[in-house]
Design a protein around this motif. Structure first.
Motif, mmCIF file in Angstrom:
data_model
loop_
_atom_site.group_PDB
_atom_site.id
_atom_site.type_symbol
_atom_site.label_atom_id
_atom_site.label_comp_id
_atom_site.label_asym_id
_atom_site.label_seq_id
_atom_site.Cartn_x
_atom_site.Cartn_y
_atom_site.Cartn_z
ATOM 1 N N THR A 27 80.891 1.305 13.743
ATOM 2 C CA THR A 27 81.063 2.759 13.688
ATOM 3 C C THR A 27 79.711 3.453 13.577
ATOM 4 O O THR A 27 78.693 2.836 13.264
ATOM 5 C CB THR A 27 81.924 3.159 12.468
ATOM 6 N N THR A 30 80.989 9.910 11.599
ATOM 7 C CA THR A 30 82.392 10.005 11.180
ATOM 8 C C THR A 30 83.358 10.113 12.357
ATOM 9 O O THR A 30 84.543 10.402 12.160
ATOM 10 C CB THR A 30 82.601 11.238 10.269
ATOM 11 N N HIS A 55 77.615 -0.237 10.193
ATOM 12 C CA HIS A 55 77.814 1.197 10.389
ATOM 13 C C HIS A 55 76.454 1.858 10.549
ATOM 14 O O HIS A 55 75.563 1.685 9.713
ATOM 15 C CB HIS A 55 78.529 1.801 9.177
ATOM 16 N N GLU A 69 84.097 6.081 4.070
ATOM 17 C CA GLU A 69 85.551 6.006 4.267
ATOM 18 C C GLU A 69 85.887 5.771 5.738
ATOM 19 O O GLU A 69 86.795 4.994 6.057
ATOM 20 C CB GLU A 69 86.206 7.285 3.755
ATOM 21 N N PHE A 70 85.155 6.429 6.632
ATOM 22 C CA PHE A 70 85.388 6.241 8.071
ATOM 23 C C PHE A 70 85.125 4.788 8.465
ATOM 24 O O PHE A 70 85.911 4.174 9.195
ATOM 25 C CB PHE A 70 84.485 7.184 8.862
ATOM 26 N N VAL A 72 85.148 2.038 6.493
ATOM 27 C CA VAL A 72 86.135 1.126 5.897
ATOM 28 C C VAL A 72 87.480 1.241 6.602
ATOM 29 O O VAL A 72 88.147 0.224 6.861
ATOM 30 C CB VAL A 72 86.262 1.394 4.386
ATOM 31 N N ASN A 73 87.886 2.449 6.944
ATOM 32 C CA ASN A 73 89.170 2.625 7.631
ATOM 33 C C ASN A 73 89.208 1.925 8.988
ATOM 34 O O ASN A 73 90.282 1.551 9.466
ATOM 35 C CB ASN A 73 89.461 4.112 7.818
ATOM 36 N N ASN A 74 88.048 1.737 9.586
ATOM 37 C CA ASN A 74 87.998 1.108 10.914
ATOM 38 C C ASN A 74 87.649 -0.376 10.887
ATOM 39 O O ASN A 74 87.658 -1.019 11.943
ATOM 40 C CB ASN A 74 87.001 1.864 11.793
ATOM 41 N N ARG A 76 89.069 -2.488 8.306
ATOM 42 C CA ARG A 76 89.942 -3.107 7.306
ATOM 43 C C ARG A 76 90.366 -4.518 7.701
ATOM 44 O O ARG A 76 90.521 -5.393 6.847
ATOM 45 C CB ARG A 76 91.173 -2.235 7.057
ATOM 46 N N LYS A 105 80.268 3.507 -2.425
ATOM 47 C CA LYS A 105 81.617 3.883 -1.987
ATOM 48 C C LYS A 105 82.283 2.732 -1.242
ATOM 49 O O LYS A 105 83.474 2.442 -1.471
ATOM 50 C CB LYS A 105 81.547 5.125 -1.085
ATOM 51 N N LEU A 109 85.697 0.745 -2.319
ATOM 52 C CA LEU A 109 86.877 0.677 -1.440
ATOM 53 C C LEU A 109 87.246 -0.745 -1.041
ATOM 54 O O LEU A 109 88.408 -1.012 -0.700
ATOM 55 C CB LEU A 109 86.613 1.498 -0.171
ATOM 56 N N THR A 110 86.279 -1.662 -1.056
ATOM 57 C CA THR A 110 86.519 -3.010 -0.520
ATOM 58 C C THR A 110 86.307 -4.133 -1.532
ATOM 59 O O THR A 110 86.704 -5.272 -1.269
ATOM 60 C CB THR A 110 85.571 -3.288 0.665
#
Length: 255
Positions: A27, A30, A55, A69-70, A72-74, A76, A105, A109-110
């Motif tokens: 990524t 965002t 990223h 967040e962007f 991690v969401n991509n 997962r 962050k 999240l992970t």
């Protein structure tokens, strides 16, 4: 022990990497997802390669939290299998606090601590002590003459150890990871693996050069001749008790 592999983005074709591992661009910012990431990832996974995803940060455009967040969401589906990386080479490289917030962050999240990638020069230009204190590993880029050959890991600021070294971009980005497959999986947060402390990378001893004093020489004149300051040449020659007194045929270290 070291492992060798490549890092790739949409500029490279979807193929199985040479060496032991591939790190794919996932990524950027965002709103960008590299369309070649998953195809590269899945074919290299099927081939038994170790895996990573990164990223590309845009600190000049977005908040660290939104980009984390962007990312991690991509990714997962890759967590606990791939090493996670923040690519720190856009503008605003001075914004260490942004990088630290992104790393924190993603970890929140992970439950995986990412690596951070940067040029060796950047490790010296800013204060990375907060990132080092957070135990975030370093992937450093330094190509030397960029002739496709690995000339050894460079000196870096703040970090005592280096996790990985990107040593050339010729003809594509190639990397050395300072550890084995178990260490790689530990960085990725694989269940049952604990991250080892990598061995410090050996640094080559600098080559010493000397000048033979001639009549009429002074330390100041010698320093000017070889592009040094007087303080530097004095520091290189602690054996001289009085810098104002040097003698013909005396050996003066200049490098």
């Amino acid at each position: 022990m070291s492992l060798y592999g490549t890092d790739q983005s949409n500029w490279q074709p979807n193929t199985i990497t040479e060496g032991d591992f591939i790190i794919c661009k996932a990524t950027e910012g965002t709103n960008y997802v590299d369309p070649t990431c998953d195809p590269k990832y899945q074919m290299n996974k099927a081939a038994g390669k170790l895996l990573g995803v990164y990223h590309f940060a845009r600190p000049e455009w977005n908040s660290a939290e939104a980009e984390a967040e962007f990312f991690v969401n991509n990714v997962r589906g890759y967590i606990n299998e791939a090493i996670l990386v923040l690519d720190w080479e856009s503008s605003n490289k001075w914004d260490v606090a942004w990088a630290k917030r992104w790393l924190d962050k993603v970890k929140a999240l992970t439950c995986v601590k990412p690596l951070i990638y940067m040029s060796s020069s950047v490790t010296f230009e800013y204060d990375w002590s907060s990132v080092v204190a957070g135990d975030y590993g370093l992937w450093v880029a330094n190509y030397g003459t960029n002739d496709g050959t690995n000339h050894g890991c460079p000196d870096v600021g703040f970090w005592n150890i280096v996790a990985m070294h990107q040593y050339t971009s010729n003809p594509l980005d190639k990397d050395e990871f300072f550890g084995d497959a178990k260490a790689w999986r530990a960085y990725a947060g694989s269940k049952g693996e604990s991250k080892p402390a990598p061995k410090p990378t050996p640094k080559p001893e600098p080559k010493k050069e000397f000048y033979t004093v001639k009549s009429g020489d002074s330390l100041w004149l010698i320093s000017q001749r070889y592009g040094l300051t007087l303080a530097q040449i004095i520091a290189l020659n602690p054996q001289i008790p009085n810098p104002d007194l040097i003698y013909p045929n005396e050996q003066i270290r200049i490098k």
